[in-house]
Design a protein around this motif. Structure first.
Motif, PDB file in Angstrom:
ATOM      1  N   TYR A  62      -1.512   3.149   6.099  1.00  0.00           N
ATOM      2  CA  TYR A  62      -1.528   2.730   4.698  1.00  0.00           C
ATOM      3  C   TYR A  62      -1.397   1.219   4.536  1.00  0.00           C
ATOM      4  CZ  TYR A  62      -0.963   7.707   4.079  1.00  0.00           C
ATOM      5  OH  TYR A  62      -1.158   9.057   4.138  1.00  0.00           O
ATOM      6  N   ARG A  63      -1.507   0.471   5.648  1.00  0.00           N
ATOM      7  CA  ARG A  63      -1.443  -0.993   5.563  1.00  0.00           C
ATOM      8  C   ARG A  63      -2.501  -1.468   4.587  1.00  0.00           C
ATOM      9  NH1 ARG A  63       0.608  -3.875   9.923  1.00  0.00           N
ATOM     10  NH2 ARG A  63       2.165  -2.255   9.713  1.00  0.00           N
ATOM     11  N   GLY A  64      -2.151  -2.435   3.753  1.00  0.00           N
ATOM     12  CA  GLY A  64      -3.047  -2.915   2.713  1.00  0.00           C
ATOM     13  C   GLY A  64      -2.713  -2.320   1.358  1.00  0.00           C
ATOM     14  N   LYS A  65      -1.868  -1.294   1.358  1.00  0.00           N
ATOM     15  CA  LYS A  65      -1.392  -0.682   0.119  1.00  0.00           C
ATOM     16  C   LYS A  65       0.108  -0.940   0.003  1.00  0.00           C
ATOM     17  CE  LYS A  65      -4.742   3.008   0.044  1.00  0.00           C
ATOM     18  NZ  LYS A  65      -4.998   4.329  -0.470  1.00  0.00           N
ATOM     19  N   VAL A  98      -1.327   1.705  -4.692  1.00  0.00           N
ATOM     20  CA  VAL A  98       0.000   2.236  -4.367  1.00  0.00           C
ATOM     21  C   VAL A  98      -0.176   3.589  -3.686  1.00  0.00           C
ATOM     22  CG1 VAL A  98       2.189   3.096  -5.317  1.00  0.00           C
ATOM     23  CG2 VAL A  98       1.132   1.037  -6.278  1.00  0.00           C
ATOM     24  N   GLN A  99       0.592   3.828  -2.634  1.00  0.00           N
ATOM     25  CA  GLN A  99       0.590   5.108  -1.945  1.00  0.00           C
ATOM     26  C   GLN A  99       2.016   5.611  -1.832  1.00  0.00           C
ATOM     27  OE1 GLN A  99      -1.914   7.238  -0.598  1.00  0.00           O
ATOM     28  NE2 GLN A  99      -0.103   8.542  -0.529  1.00  0.00           N
ATOM     29  N   VAL A 100       2.300   6.761  -2.417  1.00  0.00           N
ATOM     30  CA  VAL A 100       3.596   7.411  -2.213  1.00  0.00           C
ATOM     31  C   VAL A 100       3.476   8.209  -0.919  1.00  0.00           C
ATOM     32  CG1 VAL A 100       5.277   9.066  -3.117  1.00  0.00           C
ATOM     33  CG2 VAL A 100       4.061   7.535  -4.696  1.00  0.00           C
ATOM     34  N   ARG A 155       2.145  -4.777   1.133  1.00  0.00           N
ATOM     35  CA  ARG A 155       0.817  -4.525   1.705  1.00  0.00           C
ATOM     36  C   ARG A 155       0.677  -5.023   3.134  1.00  0.00           C
ATOM     37  NH1 ARG A 155      -3.273  -6.367  -2.793  1.00  0.00           N
ATOM     38  NH2 ARG A 155      -1.798  -8.076  -2.975  1.00  0.00           N
ATOM     39  N   ASP A 156       1.614  -5.869   3.564  1.00  0.00           N
ATOM     40  CA  ASP A 156       1.617  -6.337   4.954  1.00  0.00           C
ATOM     41  C   ASP A 156       2.484  -5.466   5.853  1.00  0.00           C
ATOM     42  OD1 ASP A 156      -0.110  -8.540   4.585  1.00  0.00           O
ATOM     43  OD2 ASP A 156       1.543  -9.749   3.802  1.00  0.00           O
ATOM     44  N   GLY A 157       2.999  -4.353   5.310  1.00  0.00           N
ATOM     45  CA  GLY A 157       3.787  -3.420   6.121  1.00  0.00           C
ATOM     46  C   GLY A 157       5.232  -3.839   6.313  1.00  0.00           C
ATOM     47  N   THR A 184      -1.653 -10.806   0.302  1.00  0.00           N
ATOM     48  CA  THR A 184      -1.309 -10.325   1.650  1.00  0.00           C
ATOM     49  C   THR A 184      -1.399 -11.478   2.640  1.00  0.00           C
ATOM     50  OG1 THR A 184      -3.573  -9.695   2.124  1.00  0.00           O
ATOM     51  CG2 THR A 184      -2.130  -8.008   1.190  1.00  0.00           C
ATOM     52  N   GLY A 185      -0.671 -11.320   3.732  1.00  0.00           N
ATOM     53  CA  GLY A 185      -0.706 -12.300   4.808  1.00  0.00           C
ATOM     54  C   GLY A 185       0.164 -13.509   4.560  1.00  0.00           C
TER      55      GLY A 185
END
Length: 187
Positions: A62-65, A98-100, A155-157, A184-185
């Motif tokens: 899910y990286r990026g979310k 968004v990811q639950v 989003r960067d984990g 991000t980043g």
């Protein structure tokens, strides 16, 4: 009688066994979370395993979310009250990034499957019997003493916030909004 030492894993599991309802139903989302400034965020552990139906699942997918990582158990009353709210958040915020992702800590996978079915969860849940993986992989400062608890991952984990209570859809929106606005980043 001979005394046995209690293992650190068992101690952590006993701590997680408590189930804490939201203390103040009128509290704002900001009062429910401990935010971590971007410069001080740690990488979230790459939790991996199978979901409640036995399919492979990995947090890093899910990286990026912005990930709302919610730790729950079927026997936890506040978890039952929170589940429909998180499902609504997933349905309404997925298109925004968004990811639950749930983490079911039940001892028996069938209990988690029944919970997911009964509550019509709109998001997947990693099965982590007895919180073994969480206890092993999650930094101790993020392990809560009660369920439910939630980590908000940018989003960067990286762990961006920790919630120690149940959340409503509105709370999730409030906490994730600034994370979605971040580039991000940038650390």
């Amino acid at each position: 009688m001979r005394r046995r030492a209690v293992s650190p894993v068992l101690t952590a599991l006993l701590a997680l066994a408590a189930c804490t309802p939201r203390q103040d139903p009128d509290a704002s989302a900001d009062s429910l979370v401990n935010r971590v400034p971007a410069a001080g965020r740690e990488a979230a552990p790459d939790l991996a395993g199978t979901d409640l139906d036995g399919r492979r699942i990995r947090l890093s997918a899910y990286r990026g979310k912005v990930v709302v990582l919610n730790v729950w158990a079927s026997w936890c009353g506040p978890c039952r009250a929170e589940a429909p709210e998180l499902s609504r958040a997933q349905q309404h915020l997925a298109a925004k990034g968004v990811q639950v992702l749930g983490v079911d800590t039940d001892a028996d996978r069938s209990q988690g499957r029944a919970f997911a079915s009964d509550h019509r969860l709109a998001y997947p849940s990693l099965y982590d019997a007895g919180s073994r993986q969480l206890v092993r992989r999650l930094p101790a400062k993020y392990l809560a003493r009660a369920l439910p608890f939630t980590l908000f991952i940018d989003r960067d984990g990286r762990i961006a916030a920790q919630g120690l209570s149940s959340f409503t859809e509105t709370d999730v929106r409030t906490v994730t909004r600034p994370l979605l606005d971040e580039k991000t980043g940038k650390h």
